[in-house]
Enzyme design. Sequence first.
Site, short mmCIF file in Angstrom:
data_model
loop_
_atom_site.label_atom_id
_atom_site.label_comp_id
_atom_site.label_asym_id
_atom_site.label_seq_id
_atom_site.Cartn_x
_atom_site.Cartn_y
_atom_site.Cartn_z
N GLU A 27 0.74 -1.39 -0.23
CA GLU A 27 0.02 0.00 -0.08
C GLU A 27 0.88 1.25 -0.08
OE1 GLU A 27 -3.05 -0.08 3.06
OE2 GLU A 27 -4.43 -1.68 1.93
N GLU B 141 -5.61 -8.29 -0.60
CA GLU B 141 -6.20 -7.83 0.62
C GLU B 141 -7.64 -7.57 0.30
OE1 GLU B 141 -4.69 -4.90 3.48
OE2 GLU B 141 -2.53 -5.59 3.07
N GLN C 33 -7.91 -10.87 7.36
CA GLN C 33 -6.86 -11.81 7.51
C GLN C 33 -7.19 -13.29 7.84
OE1 GLN C 33 -3.97 -9.66 9.87
NE2 GLN C 33 -4.00 -8.21 8.55
#
Length: 502
Positions: free
Chosen positions: A173, A292, A350
Amino acid sequence: MLSASLTLDPASTVAPVRRRTFGTFVEHLGRCVYTGIYEPGHPAADEDGFRRDVLALARELGVTTVRYPGGNFVSGYRWEDGVGPRERRPRRLDLAWHSTETNEFGLDEFVAWARKAGVEPMMAVNLGTRGIAEALDLLEYCNVESGTHLSDLRAANGSKEPHGIRMWCLGNEMDGPWQIGHKTAREYGRLAAETGRAMRMVDPGLELVACGSSGSGMPTFGAWEATVLEEAYDVVDFVSCHAYYEEHDGDLASFLASAADMDHFVDAVTATADGVGARLKSKKRIDVSFDEWNVWYLSRFQNAEPPRDWPVAPRLLEDHYNLADAVTLGGLLISLLRHSDRVTSACLAQLVNVIAPIVAEPGGGAWRQTTFHPFAQASRHAAGDVLRVQLDSPSHETARYGTVTALDAVATHDAEQGATTLFAVNRSVDRPLRLTAGLRALGPVRLAEATTLSGPDPYARNTADAQDTVAPRPNADARLDGAALEVTLPPVSWNVIRLARP
Ligand code: AHR
């Protein structure tokens, strides 16, 4: 009652099912590592301190790859801190999560855990506070067989065989102002390209992921991907996408339709990548690593008081998921699968405790959140090729995503096994949906199983004491009628219908 139809045709395929679609993510964040996958002294811990109960749930979840060690954490991480004798490992401040990192668990432990879990490790290098030299050191430690300082150090630390890690994220990111070492697209693109080039000199067979946007709402979205790929197109194989969704202000209809944003995100990123490729006159195609994605009540985290001290493995981002969250997650899986021609890798963020399908209590039990079920069912039953499914469905308006269909669906077909699976969500908040699926092109089939994840309360959750409040149940209403499947999908539901050879 709404009614909708679709047709399944094994001749109309998108791409093979990519096993890497079913990846997840383990970050040094909160209790994902400590008291998540690793808790020496726990009654279920094995000789390495890995929780056997969590390992068993990770296997049941059907996880294929696991990204590590972050996340925002990686941008301040020194991988060397986490290898070698534990008593010599330093404690450090983790600036990303305002925690103390003990380094009791590090690279070699992660690879050992991944082997036990039967998953492919996917490693991220720190391009926030570090650069090419440290990425090369990490690669040497992981992948060089022997005879160099760092490969011999790995052997001395107990891992004689190389870790053989194929897939590498070049930072995390880097478009986000919250990232330690945040960069402009040009700065990051150059660094990613040079790091990737050097890494390929060591091992040309690596698969490299450049950071795309942290979300489709980022002000630099689109321009970021274009600039980064102008610099790194010939070096990388993937550009990443990250996306998190939550229900805002009780707007359940928009939330259930979050896959509309994911569809748009993937289409926009692949179009941007192809545009850069065309300008560069390249025949190469860049795929998406959606490394993600999840439901995350980010606004609650942003509104919460940040920790004042530097705790070790605090309870952070421990979202407690409900039925609507699971149905939304199922819709996101449908989006990923239908983009299998370009999304060839993905990680649910996660794995345990931190915005996770698995909860593990310190010293206590481990159990499945509602969101565990769509992921596990999709990983178990998606096989062969993804079919292009044409839907005919009623639609409704949503405040965030405009007009969306009540039904969303994707199917997979395994010609060898004669198995076809339909994954479908009913995104209507209050109306059941009668679905007719045309199966003529499949030839003779029988109904092997029909399940639904649904219930009277979209906000119902599982808890340690009531672990199966939200779990897939048989849908007794499903039946074959000649060459058609007829089934009623309850409102706010995730559904899996399996067809087999008679
Ligand atoms: O998954 C939680 C965090 O979300 C990750 O550390 C970061 O990459 C993203 O913003």
